[in-house]
Design an enzyme around this catalytic site. Structure first.
Site, PDB file in Angstrom:
ATOM      1  N   GLU A 268       0.831  -1.203   0.000  1.00 53.09           N
ATOM      2  CA  GLU A 268       0.000   0.000   0.000  1.00 53.09           C
ATOM      3  C   GLU A 268       0.866   1.253   0.000  1.00 53.09           C
ATOM      4  OE1 GLU A 268      -0.199  -2.644   1.915  1.00 53.09           O
ATOM      5  OE2 GLU A 268      -2.243  -3.052   2.598  1.00 53.09           O
TER       6      GLU A 268
ATOM      7  N   CYS B 180      -0.496   1.306   7.414  1.00 51.52           N
ATOM      8  CA  CYS B 180      -1.064   1.527   6.074  1.00 51.52           C
ATOM      9  C   CYS B 180      -2.488   2.049   6.153  1.00 51.52           C
ATOM     10  CB  CYS B 180      -0.996   0.244   5.243  1.00 51.52           C
ATOM     11  SG  CYS B 180       0.680  -0.064   4.649  1.00 51.52           S
TER      12      CYS B 180
HETATM   13  N1  THU Z   1       2.240  -6.508   3.943  1.00 54.63           N
HETATM   14  C1  THU Z   1       1.812  -5.621   2.986  1.00 54.63           C
HETATM   15  O1  THU Z   1       2.566  -5.263   2.057  1.00 54.63           O
HETATM   16  N2  THU Z   1       0.546  -5.163   3.067  1.00 54.63           N
HETATM   17  C2  THU Z   1      -0.388  -5.590   3.968  1.00 54.63           C
HETATM   18  O2  THU Z   1      -1.532  -5.139   3.923  1.00 54.63           O
HETATM   19  C3  THU Z   1      -0.021  -6.597   4.965  1.00 54.63           C
HETATM   20  C4  THU Z   1       1.430  -6.921   5.054  1.00 54.63           C
HETATM   21  C5  THU Z   1       3.602  -7.066   3.812  1.00 54.63           C
HETATM   22  C6  THU Z   1       4.628  -6.556   4.769  1.00 54.63           C
HETATM   23  C7  THU Z   1       5.633  -7.705   4.754  1.00 54.63           C
HETATM   24  O3  THU Z   1       6.505  -7.526   3.637  1.00 54.63           O
HETATM   25  C8  THU Z   1       4.789  -8.933   4.501  1.00 54.63           C
HETATM   26  O4  THU Z   1       3.547  -8.463   3.994  1.00 54.63           O
HETATM   27  C9  THU Z   1       4.558  -9.788   5.744  1.00 54.63           C
HETATM   28  O5  THU Z   1       4.085  -9.021   6.786  1.00 54.63           O
END
Ligand code: THU
Length: 131
Positions: free
Chosen positions: A54, A88
């Site tokens: 995000e 986020c």
């Molecule tokens: N992550 C995201 O990119 N967006 C989300 O909404 C949830 C979590 C990523 C962060 C990390 O790289 C991985 O997912 C595991 O937490």
């Protein structure tokens, strides 16, 4: 209409750099202009330096000169639709009005849609600064 957002989020998810969690995430935002901006999570060996999908999509939108989110879509390879982390949610609230719809999804196709206001009730907003 969100099928284009889903396609964009799935496509950018392929580029996620997630060697540590193995959890790839893709995000697509439709900005006020109608243009779609995308982002993926970018992890780092110094774990706290990693960034969420995000955040990447929001950065792309702002770098392109836009500051208003009209619709958002996030997809991950999770068993249930992925929900944005707390940070986020705050980032989405910075550029998305309370009624903006955020669709969370699995790669398989399950979806859940919530508004920015429902994702972040009691958001810290400019009113607290007297602005
Ligand atoms: N992550 C995201 O990119 N967006 C989300 O909404 C949830 C979590 C990523 C962060 C990390 O790289 C991985 O997912 C595991 O937490």
């Amino acid at each position: 209409m969100k099928t284009d957002l889903r396609a964009a989020a799935l496509a950018v998810r392929e580029n996620a750099h997630a060697p540590y969690s193995g959890f790839k995430v893709g995000a697509a935002l439709r900005a006020a202009s109608g243009v779609v901006y995308t982002g993926c999570n970018v992890e780092n060996i110094a774990y706290p330096e990693g960034t969420c999908a995000e955040a990447g999509a929001i950065a792309a939108m702002v770098a392109a000169g836009e500051t208003v989110i009209a619709q958002a879509y996030v997809v991950a390879g999770s068993p249930l639709p992925v929900t944005p982390c707390g940070g986020c949610r705050q980032k989405l609230a910075e550029f998305g009005a309370g009624d903006v719809q955020v669709t969370m999804a699995t790669v398989e196709g399950a979806e859940q849609t919530m508004s920015v206001a429902d994702l972040l009730p009691g958001a810290f907003d400019p009113s607290f600064l007297g602005r």
